[in-house]
Write a protein that holds these residues in place. Structure first.
Motif, PDB file in Angstrom:
ATOM      1  N   GLU A   1      -6.209   6.934  -4.046  1.00  0.00           N
ATOM      2  CA  GLU A   1      -7.017   5.923  -4.726  1.00  0.00           C
ATOM      3  C   GLU A   1      -6.654   4.489  -4.363  1.00  0.00           C
ATOM      4  O   GLU A   1      -7.510   3.622  -4.333  1.00  0.00           O
ATOM      5  CB  GLU A   1      -6.922   6.080  -6.257  1.00  0.00           C
ATOM      6  CG  GLU A   1      -7.815   7.184  -6.804  1.00  0.00           C
ATOM      7  CD  GLU A   1      -7.102   8.519  -6.818  1.00  0.00           C
ATOM      8  OE1 GLU A   1      -5.852   8.507  -6.902  1.00  0.00           O
ATOM      9  OE2 GLU A   1      -7.771   9.567  -6.721  1.00  0.00           O
ATOM     10  N   CYS A   2      -5.362   4.229  -4.127  1.00  0.00           N
ATOM     11  CA  CYS A   2      -4.931   2.854  -3.900  1.00  0.00           C
ATOM     12  C   CYS A   2      -5.524   2.319  -2.597  1.00  0.00           C
ATOM     13  O   CYS A   2      -5.348   2.895  -1.539  1.00  0.00           O
ATOM     14  CB  CYS A   2      -3.398   2.771  -3.823  1.00  0.00           C
ATOM     15  SG  CYS A   2      -2.819   1.136  -3.341  1.00  0.00           S
ATOM     16  N   PRO A   3      -6.280   1.214  -2.685  1.00  0.00           N
ATOM     17  CA  PRO A   3      -6.912   0.683  -1.482  1.00  0.00           C
ATOM     18  C   PRO A   3      -5.956  -0.153  -0.628  1.00  0.00           C
ATOM     19  O   PRO A   3      -6.307  -0.556   0.467  1.00  0.00           O
ATOM     20  CB  PRO A   3      -8.033  -0.190  -2.045  1.00  0.00           C
ATOM     21  CG  PRO A   3      -7.520  -0.655  -3.366  1.00  0.00           C
ATOM     22  CD  PRO A   3      -6.609   0.423  -3.882  1.00  0.00           C
TER      23      PRO A   3
ATOM     24  N   THR B   1      -2.517   0.286   4.566  1.00  0.00           N
ATOM     25  CA  THR B   1      -3.564   1.294   4.717  1.00  0.00           C
ATOM     26  C   THR B   1      -4.384   1.115   5.988  1.00  0.00           C
ATOM     27  O   THR B   1      -4.880   2.092   6.537  1.00  0.00           O
ATOM     28  CB  THR B   1      -4.516   1.217   3.508  1.00  0.00           C
ATOM     29  OG1 THR B   1      -3.927   0.369   2.519  1.00  0.00           O
ATOM     30  CG2 THR B   1      -4.761   2.566   2.939  1.00  0.00           C
TER      31      THR B   1
ATOM     32  N   GLY C   1       0.836  -1.199   0.000  1.00  0.00           N
ATOM     33  CA  GLY C   1       0.000   0.000   0.000  1.00  0.00           C
ATOM     34  C   GLY C   1       0.869   1.245   0.000  1.00  0.00           C
ATOM     35  O   GLY C   1       1.964   1.243   0.567  1.00  0.00           O
TER      36      GLY C   1
END
Lengths: 96, 891
Positions: free
Chosen positions: B67-69, B228, B50
Motif C-alpha cells: 500500500e505504501c506509495p 519505490t 519507502g
C-alpha cells in the motif's frame, strides 16, 4: 484582442498588393465565397459546431484575400469532385 | 466512496517550498549503509523513503509494502544549479527581460501605440487574458511572438539600462557579452534576475507564475524520489544491486558534500567552481543522461546510466512501452503453417495451446453436464478446464484439486469454469506489422494436433503472411461483448473486401488460380468419376447436372462444375488475364476463350484466372459476387470451389521441369542472332561517340546521351525481343507458361530471364560502371563501353552465367535488397506519424469527420460520404455494372 488583430492584418495587407490576374480563373482553384452572417448561423446550427470548430483558413490565403474575407468570416468553398460532382465545404477565417 | 472525474491535468514546476513541504527526510549522509549493511537514516536509502521489505510497515504512513506509495526526501544544495529541462526557457526569459530591473522589454511598436511601457504591459495583459479564454492556441502564438520581439530590444523601456547579448553554451552555461568582454553568469546570478520578473510580465510571455515561477527552474532543493521508483535488486549471489537512479543520487550527494566542504573551508575560487561544475554535471545527467554536449554518464562496467528522461522516452519508455502498449494474458504465439482443408474463417490451434488458453463459462442448468465433464478432465486432458471460480469468488486451481469428480458434482449456477479453448470459440488472430485493420481478424477455433497455428491460404494476403518461418499471435476474448464484436465485425469473411481499394483482398492466389484456369479451359473434359471426385472435394451433396457431351462418351466440362456454385441470377462479362498478346479478345466472340461470359449463373465462355478470382483484383467476377450476394456467398465460394481447383491440380499434376524453360536450338540461335545485332548497334553508337558524330540530346551531356541511347534503344529492346522469341517457341500448356499467363505466379519477364537472357543489370537505373578505374573488373579493357563490359548478361539462368556475369547480377541484386530494407524502415516511421495524427478522428452520425474535441475535419466523409468497401472502385455509382446485372450484357 481586436486591436492586435487589426494591426496584423493591416501590415499583411499593405505588403501584398492584389494580384493583377484573377486566381479563380485557374482550373485548380475552387470557387470561394463569403457566407452572409444569417446564412452562416444557420449552417453552423445544422452542422452542430462552433465557428472555430470548422477547418481554418488564413486571412492571408490568396483566395480569401481575393474575395475580401476578414477574420471571423465563414467561407464557402465549392469544389469539383470526380465521385460526388460538387462538394460544398466551409472554412473559418483566422487572422494571419 | 464517491467517484471523481479527472477534468484536466495541469503541469507546473515544484517550488523549493513545495519540495520541502512534501519531503519527509533531509538527506545529510553520503554513505548509504552502516558496517552491518543496514540502510542509514538520512541517506538516500533511508527506510522512511519507502518500504522495501515485505511485511514491514512504513514509518511515515503506517502501510505495508503493497500500500505504501513511498515518500519524497530532499537534498539542500550547497549552491543552486540549473535544471537542464528548462535551459531553453531560462535563456528566453533572460533575453526578453531587462538585466537590471527584470521588466519585460516591451517592443517599441507597442509603446508607440499605448503611450508608455507600463500602460503597454497593462493593455497587452488585458488582451492576452481575454484571448486565452476564447482562443488558447492563438494566445500561445501571441505570447511567442511577443517574446521573440522583446528579445531584440537593446535598451530597457522601463529603466533605460543597456541590454547585452546572452549566449547559451550548451548544455547549461550562460554568458553575457558586454563591451568589457564575456562574463559567465552563475546560477545564483541567473536566479536573482529571474526573481525580479513581475508576475504580469511573465504572463504575457506565456508563463503561469502561480504554477511555474522562473526562478524555480534553478534548483536549490533537489527532491529525492521514493525508493519505490528505484528498487534495489538482490542478485542470486546475495549481493545487492542498486538502481541507476540511486547510483546517480549517490553521486549527487557526494558532489554536494564536496562543494559544501569547499565553501566552508574557504577554499580558493577555482576549487569551488570545479566542485560546483561537478554537481551541475551530476544533476544534469540525473535528469537526462544523453544530454548533448556532456559525456554520457556510465556505470562502472561501461554501461550507460539511465536518467529520468530515458525512463520515459522512446519505444521502450514509459509511454510507448508501458502505457500505450502492454503485455496481455490469454494470448499465444507460434509458427504458422498452411491447411487447405480449413475454412477461411477458421484457425488451426495446437492442442498444447488449447490446454493453456481458457474461456470463462458461467454454469447454467443447460451446460452443467458439459462443464462437469471439463472439470473431471482437468487441466492436462483436452477438452478440460484449468480453474473453477466458486460463487463466493474463490479461484480453485484444478492442478491442485485432489478430487475433481467431487468438485464437478458441486458445480451449479453461480459458478464459473475457466474451460479450455474448444472448437467453435472465436479468437483474434494477428500478424505484425499490423498495418491495416485486416492485420487482426476474428477466426473460429479448430483444435488440431501439431505445434503450429494453421490457416487457409486465401487469408495470406491480408496478413501478408507466408510460411517461411512466420509467427502469428492469437488472443482469446474473455467476455460476451468482445466475442460478439469479434464475430460480427472482425470475422475473416467480413473482411473479404478491403476498404483500401474496394476490391477483394481475400481471393485466389497461386495454385488456386492455376487450378481455376485448368478446370475452366475448353480442353478439360471430365468423366463421371472425375466429376464426383471434384464435387465431393467441395462437400457437394446433390444431383449431378446433365453432361455437356453425350457422345461418344458422357463428358462434363469444367465450366459446368464451376457454374453449379454461382448464384442463379448472376451475370458477368470481362476479359481474362490471359487475354493479351495474340490471345487478346475484347468481346464474347473469342476464339481463344479469353473473354469471360457468365449469364444467369452459368459460366458460358472464358477461362477463370487472376482477373476473375484473384485477390486484390477489383471489379472482378469474385468482387461482384461478394459485393452483390454478400460475404457469406463469398466465403462459401472460397471454401467450396477453391477446394475443387486444388483437387483439379492434384488429379492432373502441376509442376515445373527444366524442359518448361528450355528452348529448342533454333530459338536459341535466333536469340543469339538478335543479341549480336544489338551488340553491333551498341558498338556503332560507341564509335559514333568516339568520333564525335554523336549529337547530344537537349539538356544532356554527350556521355549521358550515349548511355541513354544504349540503355533504352538497344539493350532494353534486346531483352524484350528475345523474350518474345522465347514465348513464341513455348507450348501454351507448359505449366510455367500457364502460371505466368494466368497471373498465378511469375511474369513473362521471369520466363525470359530463365529461358532466353538475363538482360541488362543496372544500379540506380544506369549500367553498372563502378569498380576498378574505367572498368568493372580486371576482365575488361579500361574504357570499354561495350554491352558485356557494362553489365549486360547474355546468358539465361538455364544456360548458366559466366563468372563476370554472375558478379554483375549480384551487384544489381544487392541494390534491390538495400532498397527494400531502407523502404520498410522509412515507410514504417511515416506510418507511425500518420497514425498518431489520425487515430482519434471518427465519422459522426451525420457523416462528418470530426476530431475528438468536436472540431470538423471534413464536412462529409471523403467529401462524397462513400464507404470504399461498399462503393465501386473510384466511382460512386457504377451504372454499367447495374445494367449488366439486370440485362446480362454491357452497353
Amino acid at each position: 484582442m481586436s486591436e492586435t488583430k487589426s494591426r496584423k492584418s493591416k501590415s499583411s495587407k499593405s505588403q501584398s498588393a492584389s494580384y493583377s490576374f484573377d486566381i479563380f480563373k485557374h482550373e485548380l482553384v475552387p470557387k470561394h465565397e463569403i457566407v452572409p452572417i444569417d446564412e452562416a448561423v444557420e449552417i453552423l446550427k445544422r452542422l452542430g459546431v462552433k465557428p472555430e470548430d470548422l477547418p481554418w483558413i488564413r486571412a492571408s490565403d490568396p483566395a480569401v484575400r481575393a474575395i475580401g474575407g476578414k477574420p471571423g468570416d465563414i467561407i464557402r468553398v465549392i469544389r469539383k469532385s470526380p465521385t460526388a460532382g460538387e462538394v460544398v465545404v466551409y472554412r473559418y477565417v483566422i487572422p494571419g | 466512496m464517491s467517484d471523481y472525474m479527472i477534468e484536466k491535468i495541469k503541469f507546473g514546476i515544484l517550488s523549493p517550498d513545495e519540495i520541502r513541504k512534501m519531503s519527509v527526510v533531509q538527506i545529510i549522509s553520503k554513505d548509504l549503509f552502516d558496517d552491518d549493511g543496514v540502510p542509514l537514516k538520512n541517506s538516500i536509502m533511508d527506510p522512511r523513503l519507502g518500504v522495501i521489505e515485505p511485511g514491514q510497515r512504513c514509518e511515515i504512513c503506517g502501510n505495508t509494502m503493497r500500500e505504501c506509495p513511498g515518500h519524497f526526501g530532499r537534498l539542500e544544495l550547497a549552491r543552486p544549479v540549473i535544471h537542464v529541462g528548462f535551459v531553453r526557457h531560462i535563456h528566453e526569459i533572460l533575453r526578453a527581460t531587462c538585466r537590471n530591473c527584470g521588466r519585460f522589454k516591451v517592443p517599441s511598436s507597442y509603446i508607440e501605440r499605448y503611450g508608455d511601457p507600463e500602460k503597454a504591459v497593462e493593455e497587452i495583459y488585458r488582451i492576452y487574458t481575454k484571448m486565452k479564454k476564447r482562443w488558447p492556441l492563438l494566445a500561445k502564438r501571441l505570447a511567442n511572438t511577443l517574446k521573440k520581439e522583446a528579445m531584440k530590444v537593446s535598451q530597457c523601456p522601463f529603466c533605460g539600462a543597456k541590454q547585452y547579448k546572452i549566449r547559451l553554451e550548451k548544455p547549461t552555461s550562460f554568458f553575457e557579452e558586454s563591451e568589457e568582454g564575456n562574463l559567465k553568469l552563475t546560477p545564483i546570478d541567473i536566479r536573482q534576475r529571474l526573481e525580479r520578473v513581475p508576475d504580469k510580465d511573465l504572463e504575457i510571455m506565456g508563463y503561469d507564475p502561480k504554477e511555474a515561477r522562473p526562478e524555480w527552474m534553478i534548483i536549490t532543493v533537489l527532491p529525492i524520489p521514493p525508493l519505490t521508483i528505484r528498487p534495489s535488486i538482490i542478485l542470486e549471489t546475495g549481493a545487492r544491486a542498486e538502481d541507476d537512479l540511486t547510483h546517480k543520487l549517490a553521486d549527487i550527494v557526494r558532489a554536494n558534500e564536496k562543494l559544501k566542504e569547499a565553501l566552508e573551508t574557504g577554499a580558493p575560487n577555482i576549487i569551488v567552481e570545479d566542485a560546483w561544475e561537478l554537481l551541475q554535471y551530476h544533476i544534469t545527467t540525473y535528469f537526462d543522461s544523453e544530454t548533448p554536449g556532456v559525456p554520457v554518464a556510465k556505470q562502472r562496467y561501461g554501461r550507460p546510466l539511465k536518467g529520468l528522461v530515458q525512463r520515459l522516452k522512446g519505444k521502450e519508455g514509459r509511454f510507448r512501452g508501458n502505457l500505450s502498449g502492454k503485455r496481455v494474458d490469454f494470448s499465444s504465439r507460434t509458427v504458422i503453417s498452411p491447411d487447405p482443408y480449413l475454412s477461411i474463417n477458421e484457425v488451426g490451434v495446437p492442442v498444447d495451446v488449447a490446454k493453456i488458453l481458457t474461456v470463462p463459462e458461467r454454469v447454467t442448468p443447460w451446460n452443467v453436464e458439459r462443464l462437469r465433464e471439463y472439470v473431471i478432465n482437468g487441466p492436462f486432458k483436452w477438452p478440460g478446464a484449468n480453474y473453477v471460480i466458486t460463487p463466493d469468488g474463490r479461484r480453485l486451481d484444478l492442478r491442485f484439486v485432489k478430487d475433481r469428480k467431487a468438485l464437478a458434482q458441486e458445480l451449479g449456477p453461480g459458478w464459473i469454469v475457466e474451460r479450455h479453448l474448444d472448437n467453435g470459440d472465436i479468437v483474434l488472430f494477428n500478424r505484425q506489422p499490423s498495418l491495416h485493420r485486416m492485420s487482426i481478424m476474428g477466426h473460429i477455433v479448430r483444435v488440431l494436433p501439431g505445434r503450429a497455428f494453421r490457416l487457409h491460404l486465401a487469408v495470406c494476403p491480408p496478413y501478408n503472411a507466408d510460411f517461411d518461418g512466420d509467427e502469428m499471435n492469437l488472443h482469446v476474448p474473455q467476455n460476451e461483448e468482445a466475442r460478439t464484436e469479434a464475430r460480427v465485425l472482425m470475422l475473416v469473411q467480413k473482411q473479404i473486401l478491403s476498404p483500401r481499394y474496394g476490391g477483394p483482398i481475400i481471393g485466389g492466389i497461386q495454385d488456386y488460380i492455376s487450378g481455376a484456369y485448368v478446370l475452366s479451359s475448353k480442353t478439360t473434359l471430365l468423366t463421371k468419376e472425375e466429376v464426383i471426385d471434384l464435387l465431393s472435394a467441395a462437400g457437394y451433396i446433390g444431383p449431378i447436372p446433365e453432361p455437356a457431351v453425350l457422345s461418344p462418351k458422357r463428358y462434363w466440362t469444367g465450366k459446368q462444375i464451376i457454374s453449379m456454385f454461382l448464384p442463379e441470377d448472376f451475370n458477368y462479362r470481362g476479359a481474362a488475364k490471359v487475354s493479351s498478346g495474340k490471345l487478346a479478345c475484347n468481346d464474347y466472340e473469342c476464339f481463344w476463350d479469353s473473354y469471360i461470359v457468365v449469364k444467369k449463373g452459368k459460366l458460358l465462355l472464358g477461362v477463370l484466372d487472376k482477373k476473375a478470382i484473384g485477390s486484390q483484383e477489383p471489379e472482378s467476377l469474385y468482387h461482384f459476387l461478394v459485393r452483390e450476394y454478400g460475404d457469406e456467398v463469398g466465403r462459401e465460394f472460397i471454401d467450396k470451389v477453391f477446394r475443387i481447383f486444388i483437387k483439379v491440380l492434384e488429379k492432373r499434376g502441376f509442376t515445373m521441369t527444366l524442359e518448361d524453360i528450355s528452348l529448342p536450338n533454333e530459338a536459341k540461335a535466333e536469340i543469339k542472332r538478335l543479341l549480336n545485332e544489338s551488340f553491333e548497334k551498341v558498338h556503332e553508337l560507341i564509335n559514333r561517340y568516339r568520333s564525335g558524330e554523336l549529337e547530344p540530346e537537349p539538356g544532356r551531356t554527350l556521355e549521358e546521351t550515349l548511355e541513354i541511347k544504349i540503355m533504352e534503344d538497344v539493350l532494353r529492346n534486346a531483352r524484350e525481343m528475345s523474350g518474345e522469341i522465347a514465348v513464341k517457341y513455348m507450348d501454351l500448356f507448359n505449366n510455367v507458361f500457364i502460371m505466368a499467363r494466368t497471373g498465378a505466379r511469375g511474369s513473362t519477364l521471369n520466363i525470359t530471364q530463365m529461358a532466353a537472357t538475363l538482360g541488362q543489370q543496372s544500379i540506380r537505373g544506369a549500367r553498372i560502371s563502378r569498380g576498378f578505374r574505367d572498368r568493372y573488373t580486371a576482365h575488361f579493357k579500361p574504357g570499354d563501353l561495350g554491352a558485356k563490359a557494362r553489365g549486360f548478361v547474355e546468358n539465361s539462368f538455364v544456360e548458366g552465367l559466366t563468372p563476370t556475369e554472375m558478379f554483375f547480377h549480384a551487384a544489381g541484386g544487392r541494390e534491390g535488397l538495400v532498397d527494400t530494407a531502407v523502404r520498410t524502415s522509412q515507410s514504417g516511421y511515416m506510418q507511425r506519424r500518420l497514425i498518431n495524427a489520425l487515430q482519434d478522428l471518427y465519422v459522426e452520425y451525420d457523416l462528418s469527420v470530426r476530431s475528438i474535441e468536436g472540431s470538423m475535419v471534413q464536412i462529409i466523409y471523403g467529401e462524397d460520404g462513400i464507404d470504399p468497401m461498399k462503393g465501386i472502385h473510384e466511382k460512386s455509382v457504377d451504372i454499367d455494372r447495374l445494367i449488366e446485372r439486370v440485362a446480362g450484357h454491357r452497353l
